[in-house]
Write an enzyme that holds these catalytic residues in place. Sequence first.
Site, PDB file in Angstrom:
ATOM      1  N   ALA A  65     -28.423  36.581   7.425  1.00 45.99           N
ATOM      2  CA  ALA A  65     -29.468  36.377   6.929  1.00 45.99           C
ATOM      3  C   ALA A  65     -29.949  37.091   5.549  1.00 45.99           C
ATOM      4  O   ALA A  65     -29.380  38.104   5.379  1.00 45.99           O
ATOM      5  CB  ALA A  65     -30.677  36.143   8.016  1.00 45.99           C
ATOM      6  N   GLY A 108     -26.356  36.560  10.711  1.00 46.48           N
ATOM      7  CA  GLY A 108     -26.800  35.147  10.604  1.00 46.48           C
ATOM      8  C   GLY A 108     -25.517  34.229  10.518  1.00 46.48           C
ATOM      9  O   GLY A 108     -25.241  33.196  10.894  1.00 46.48           O
ATOM     10  N   GLU A 111     -23.674  34.066  13.373  1.00 45.75           N
ATOM     11  CA  GLU A 111     -24.457  33.186  14.545  1.00 45.75           C
ATOM     12  C   GLU A 111     -24.344  31.647  13.953  1.00 45.75           C
ATOM     13  O   GLU A 111     -24.230  30.861  14.887  1.00 45.75           O
ATOM     14  CB  GLU A 111     -25.896  33.653  14.624  1.00 45.75           C
ATOM     15  CG  GLU A 111     -25.762  35.065  14.923  1.00 45.75           C
ATOM     16  CD  GLU A 111     -27.331  35.661  14.885  1.00 45.75           C
ATOM     17  OE1 GLU A 111     -27.820  35.786  13.815  1.00 45.75           O
ATOM     18  OE2 GLU A 111     -27.987  36.141  15.924  1.00 45.75           O
ATOM     19  N   GLU A 131     -27.172  43.666  12.700  1.00 43.86           N
ATOM     20  CA  GLU A 131     -28.556  43.985  12.508  1.00 43.86           C
ATOM     21  C   GLU A 131     -28.877  45.182  12.884  1.00 43.86           C
ATOM     22  O   GLU A 131     -29.800  45.708  12.602  1.00 43.86           O
ATOM     23  CB  GLU A 131     -29.141  42.618  13.346  1.00 43.86           C
ATOM     24  CG  GLU A 131     -28.798  41.363  12.770  1.00 43.86           C
ATOM     25  CD  GLU A 131     -27.666  40.640  13.139  1.00 43.86           C
ATOM     26  OE1 GLU A 131     -26.857  41.272  13.929  1.00 43.86           O
ATOM     27  OE2 GLU A 131     -27.620  39.399  13.102  1.00 43.86           O
TER      28      GLU A 131
HETATM   29  N1  CO8 Z   1     -28.772  39.445   2.478  1.00 43.54           N
HETATM   30  C1  CO8 Z   1     -29.034  39.444   1.069  1.00 43.54           C
HETATM   31  N2  CO8 Z   1     -28.137  39.618   0.102  1.00 43.54           N
HETATM   32  C2  CO8 Z   1     -27.075  40.152   0.559  1.00 43.54           C
HETATM   33  C3  CO8 Z   1     -26.734  39.997   1.906  1.00 43.54           C
HETATM   34  C4  CO8 Z   1     -27.793  39.661   2.805  1.00 43.54           C
HETATM   35  N3  CO8 Z   1     -27.324  39.667   4.216  1.00 43.54           N
HETATM   36  N4  CO8 Z   1     -25.372  40.358   2.021  1.00 43.54           N
HETATM   37  C5  CO8 Z   1     -24.899  40.742   0.841  1.00 43.54           C
HETATM   38  N5  CO8 Z   1     -25.916  40.522  -0.002  1.00 43.54           N
HETATM   39  C6  CO8 Z   1     -25.783  40.494  -1.597  1.00 43.54           C
HETATM   40  C7  CO8 Z   1     -25.702  42.088  -1.878  1.00 43.54           C
HETATM   41  O1  CO8 Z   1     -27.225  42.570  -1.900  1.00 43.54           O
HETATM   42  C8  CO8 Z   1     -25.206  42.019  -3.275  1.00 43.54           C
HETATM   43  O2  CO8 Z   1     -26.094  41.558  -4.259  1.00 43.54           O
HETATM   44  P1  CO8 Z   1     -26.271  42.664  -5.741  1.00 43.54           P
HETATM   45  O3  CO8 Z   1     -24.912  42.185  -6.243  1.00 43.54           O
HETATM   46  O4  CO8 Z   1     -27.488  41.841  -6.130  1.00 43.54           O
HETATM   47  O5  CO8 Z   1     -26.759  43.962  -5.119  1.00 43.54           O
HETATM   48  C9  CO8 Z   1     -24.199  40.898  -3.229  1.00 43.54           C
HETATM   49  O6  CO8 Z   1     -24.698  40.217  -2.031  1.00 43.54           O
HETATM   50  C10 CO8 Z   1     -22.810  41.393  -2.901  1.00 43.54           C
HETATM   51  O7  CO8 Z   1     -22.658  42.425  -1.846  1.00 43.54           O
HETATM   52  P2  CO8 Z   1     -22.307  44.199  -1.812  1.00 43.54           P
HETATM   53  O8  CO8 Z   1     -22.130  44.419  -3.211  1.00 43.54           O
HETATM   54  O9  CO8 Z   1     -22.832  44.636  -0.789  1.00 43.54           O
HETATM   55  O10 CO8 Z   1     -20.599  43.393  -1.453  1.00 43.54           O
HETATM   56  P3  CO8 Z   1     -19.637  44.319  -0.842  1.00 43.54           P
HETATM   57  O11 CO8 Z   1     -18.252  43.774  -0.770  1.00 43.54           O
HETATM   58  O12 CO8 Z   1     -19.649  45.949  -1.379  1.00 43.54           O
HETATM   59  O13 CO8 Z   1     -19.955  44.453   0.723  1.00 43.54           O
HETATM   60  C11 CO8 Z   1     -20.755  43.407   2.897  1.00 43.54           C
HETATM   61  C12 CO8 Z   1     -19.848  43.084   1.674  1.00 43.54           C
HETATM   62  C13 CO8 Z   1     -20.200  44.162   3.649  1.00 43.54           C
HETATM   63  C14 CO8 Z   1     -21.023  41.976   3.618  1.00 43.54           C
HETATM   64  C15 CO8 Z   1     -22.333  43.832   2.575  1.00 43.54           C
HETATM   65  O14 CO8 Z   1     -22.878  43.203   1.372  1.00 43.54           O
HETATM   66  C16 CO8 Z   1     -23.286  43.914   3.785  1.00 43.54           C
HETATM   67  O15 CO8 Z   1     -23.023  44.894   4.516  1.00 43.54           O
HETATM   68  N6  CO8 Z   1     -24.056  42.814   3.764  1.00 43.54           N
HETATM   69  C17 CO8 Z   1     -25.046  42.751   4.845  1.00 43.54           C
HETATM   70  C18 CO8 Z   1     -24.608  42.405   5.963  1.00 43.54           C
HETATM   71  C19 CO8 Z   1     -25.587  42.313   7.028  1.00 43.54           C
HETATM   72  O16 CO8 Z   1     -26.179  43.318   7.503  1.00 43.54           O
HETATM   73  N7  CO8 Z   1     -25.995  41.216   7.597  1.00 43.54           N
HETATM   74  C20 CO8 Z   1     -26.856  40.734   8.622  1.00 43.54           C
HETATM   75  C21 CO8 Z   1     -28.132  40.572   8.059  1.00 43.54           C
HETATM   76  S1  CO8 Z   1     -29.581  40.491   9.002  1.00 43.54           S
HETATM   77  C22 CO8 Z   1     -29.096  38.743  10.033  1.00 43.54           C
HETATM   78  O17 CO8 Z   1     -28.307  38.119   9.634  1.00 43.54           O
HETATM   79  C23 CO8 Z   1     -30.246  38.342  10.982  1.00 43.54           C
HETATM   80  C24 CO8 Z   1     -29.981  37.148  11.389  1.00 43.54           C
HETATM   81  C25 CO8 Z   1     -31.099  36.689  12.308  1.00 43.54           C
HETATM   82  C26 CO8 Z   1     -32.268  36.118  11.416  1.00 43.54           C
HETATM   83  C27 CO8 Z   1     -33.071  35.145  12.478  1.00 43.54           C
HETATM   84  C28 CO8 Z   1     -34.480  35.260  12.373  1.00 43.54           C
HETATM   85  C29 CO8 Z   1     -35.223  34.735  13.482  1.00 43.54           C
END
Ligand code: CO8
Length: 257
Positions: A65, A108, A111, A131
């Site tokens: 998400a 997400g 999911e 998460e």
């Molecule tokens: N949300 C927003 N932006 C994201 C997300 C995300 N989940 N994942 C990546 N991005 C963005 C980064 O911020 C980055 O943007 P910018 O260049 O502007 O800084 C761009 O995508 C590229 O990402 P990275 O530079 O981090 O790329 P890497 O190759 O270094 O890393 C990863 C890749 C490991 C996937 C890393 O991006 C990461 O850890 N992302 C987050 C993963 C995460 O924690 N996901 C869980 C999110 S919470 C969730 O999903 C809850 C679901 C339930 C919601 C329901 C509510 C009721």
Amino acid sequence: MAYETILVETRGKVGLVTLNRPKALNALNSVVMEEVVAALQAFEADEAIGAIVLTGSEKAFAAGADIKEMQEKSYIDMYMADFFAGWDAMTRIRKPIIAAVSGYALGGGCELAMMCDFIIAGDNAKFGQPEITLGVMPGMGGSQRLTRFVGKSKAMDMCLTGRMMDAAEAERSGLVSRVVPAADVVEEAVKAAEKIAGLSLPAVMMNKEAVNRAYETTLTEGLRFERRVFHAMFALDDQKEGMAAFSEKRPATFRNR
Ligand code: CO8
């Protein structure tokens, strides 16, 4: 219809939806949710479509998400909007949906893949529920669906440590149905969808309904449901055609009725 965050195309009788927010690794925000649901509903209503594939990019199916969208929200914001409850509409799609997962399927994203009917993974796929590392927990079914897919021990491990599972472990654990080379994942999923789309659509939909029933009810009720639907299938022209074609040693031509 013009979409902002997804690409939509048809390949014969297969509808293909591609998440398309490359700069955010296909992070799922409210617009993505509305657009994916709208695209799936349009394919559901389209008589020419027999099965659907949902995919992302080679680097990420979806990295979760959108953290930036959620970051500043309060409890009351989330509660009053019933945040992300809109995804439930996806589970009411009756045609089969195959997830073609390459790269990250996190939070997400994992999911969303699990909300599809089955998952075909590229050998570079990485699944996770990270998460906990953000100080929260899965909110689109991860704590429930992942546990049913892979069992309590692995689901606890994934939800409590936030570690990722690679494609081989995901296949071993029953999370994905097949692993294929990453470059072929969409093609393989479309091929599987084409196979399904060439069969009897009502029979396909009844099969999907029966398998899903296994998640919702007891074995006795599930078996009763299955038998009732099986009996009902003898009202289909497609049952007569399928069995006649077998006896006459020729390919069946299903008419979806
Ligand atoms: N949300 C927003 N932006 C994201 C997300 C995300 N989940 N994942 C990546 N991005 C963005 C980064 O911020 C980055 O943007 P910018 O260049 O502007 O800084 C761009 O995508 C590229 O990402 P990275 O530079 O981090 O790329 P890497 O190759 O270094 O890393 C990863 C890749 C490991 C996937 C890393 O991006 C990461 O850890 N992302 C987050 C993963 C995460 O924690 N996901 C869980 C999110 S919470 C969730 O999903 C809850 C679901 C339930 C919601 C329901 C509510 C009721």
